[in-house]
Design an enzyme around this catalytic site. Structure first.
Site, PDB file in Angstrom:
ATOM      1  N   HIS A  56      -4.631  -0.798  -7.619  1.00  0.00           N
ATOM      2  CA  HIS A  56      -4.467  -2.346  -7.213  1.00  0.00           C
ATOM      3  C   HIS A  56      -5.674  -3.040  -7.813  1.00  0.00           C
ATOM      4  CE1 HIS A  56      -6.424  -0.739  -3.562  1.00  0.00           C
ATOM      5  NE2 HIS A  56      -7.605  -2.004  -4.105  1.00  0.00           N
TER       6      HIS A  56
HETATM    7  P1  TYD Z   1      -5.783  -0.287   0.564  1.00  0.00           P
HETATM    8  O1  TYD Z   1      -6.613  -1.585   0.449  1.00  0.00           O
HETATM    9  O2  TYD Z   1      -3.943  -1.080  -0.234  1.00  0.00           O
HETATM   10  O3  TYD Z   1      -6.451   1.030   0.237  1.00  0.00           O
HETATM   11  P2  TYD Z   1      -6.643   1.830  -0.865  1.00  0.00           P
HETATM   12  O4  TYD Z   1      -6.837   0.775  -2.247  1.00  0.00           O
HETATM   13  O5  TYD Z   1      -7.676   2.926  -0.361  1.00  0.00           O
HETATM   14  O6  TYD Z   1      -5.207   2.497  -0.910  1.00  0.00           O
HETATM   15  O7  TYD Z   1      -5.453  -0.774   1.948  1.00  0.00           O
HETATM   16  C1  TYD Z   1      -4.196  -0.036   2.663  1.00  0.00           C
HETATM   17  C2  TYD Z   1      -3.975  -0.468   3.642  1.00  0.00           C
HETATM   18  O8  TYD Z   1      -5.190  -0.853   4.287  1.00  0.00           O
HETATM   19  C3  TYD Z   1      -3.174  -2.243   3.509  1.00  0.00           C
HETATM   20  O9  TYD Z   1      -1.928  -2.224   4.596  1.00  0.00           O
HETATM   21  C4  TYD Z   1      -4.022  -2.911   3.467  1.00  0.00           C
HETATM   22  C5  TYD Z   1      -5.317  -1.773   5.147  1.00  0.00           C
HETATM   23  N1  TYD Z   1      -6.651  -2.411   4.936  1.00  0.00           N
HETATM   24  C6  TYD Z   1      -6.788  -2.879   5.900  1.00  0.00           C
HETATM   25  O10 TYD Z   1      -6.126  -3.418   6.916  1.00  0.00           O
HETATM   26  N2  TYD Z   1      -8.345  -3.490   6.084  1.00  0.00           N
HETATM   27  C7  TYD Z   1      -9.097  -3.303   4.876  1.00  0.00           C
HETATM   28  O11 TYD Z   1     -10.668  -3.406   4.789  1.00  0.00           O
HETATM   29  C8  TYD Z   1      -8.890  -2.403   3.423  1.00  0.00           C
HETATM   30  C9  TYD Z   1      -9.508  -2.198   2.955  1.00  0.00           C
HETATM   31  C10 TYD Z   1      -7.293  -2.138   3.874  1.00  0.00           C
END
Ligand code: TYD
Length: 139
Positions: A56
């Site tokens: 992302h």
């Molecule tokens: P995401 O940022 O997509 O993870 P990564 O970049 O590590 O693959 O986040 C994964 C899930 O966690 C998504 O459902 C949102 C949640 N999340 C939170 O609730 N708070 C946060 O601070 C973060 C980073 C993620």
């Protein structure tokens, strides 16, 4: 909105190391070692072997990513150029500016990916579809 950042704007910050026979310390302070106010800290851990994270971009969020333990690779993509950075030392922080797609892979066993973030969590700041990201970069 800041959609003009390029992968070349995302560099390693070398954080201070206070060395001691009993173990090292790396301090990180707002607007000193890190060029923004930290509003959120989160960390990824227990990533299964072969697992990938990221996939992302963010519209406004700035981040510093640190391999607090172990190692992993981050591939940055600005829609035109890509750059892969290996993080493997706790005093190396990769600055990821807004508007950069990132994929994180090759996690070592026990790796901890520590993220210092300039904003609170908000899902509306994410761009999770790659074609939407390319459209955003063309705006
Ligand atoms: P995401 O940022 O997509 O993870 P990564 O970049 O590590 O693959 O986040 C994964 C899930 O966690 C998504 O459902 C949102 C949640 N999340 C939170 O609730 N708070 C946060 O601070 C973060 C980073 C993620």
């Amino acid at each position: 909105m800041d959609n003009r950042n390029r992968v070349f704007d995302c560099n390693i910050l070398y954080l201070p190391v206070i060395q001691n026979k009993a173990g090292n310390i790396t301090p990180v302070q707002n607007n000193i070692e890190v060029p923004f106010d930290i509003k959120r800290v989160y960390y990824l851990y227990d990533v299964p072997g072969g697992g990938e994270r990221g996939g992302h971009a963010h519209k406004n969020l700035q981040q510093i990513v640190i391999a607090a333990s172990g190692s992993f690779d981050i591939t940055l993509d600005d829609g035109t150029n890509k750059k892969t950075v290996s993080l493997n030392r706790p005093y190396m922080g990769l600055q990821i500016r807004p508007g950069i797609w990132r994929d994180i892979s090759n996690f070592s066993s026990g790796a901890i990916c520590l993220v210092l973030a300039s904003e609170l969590y908000t899902e509306t700041d994410y761009i999770r579809d790659y074609n939407s990201f390319l459209d955003y970069k063309r705006l």
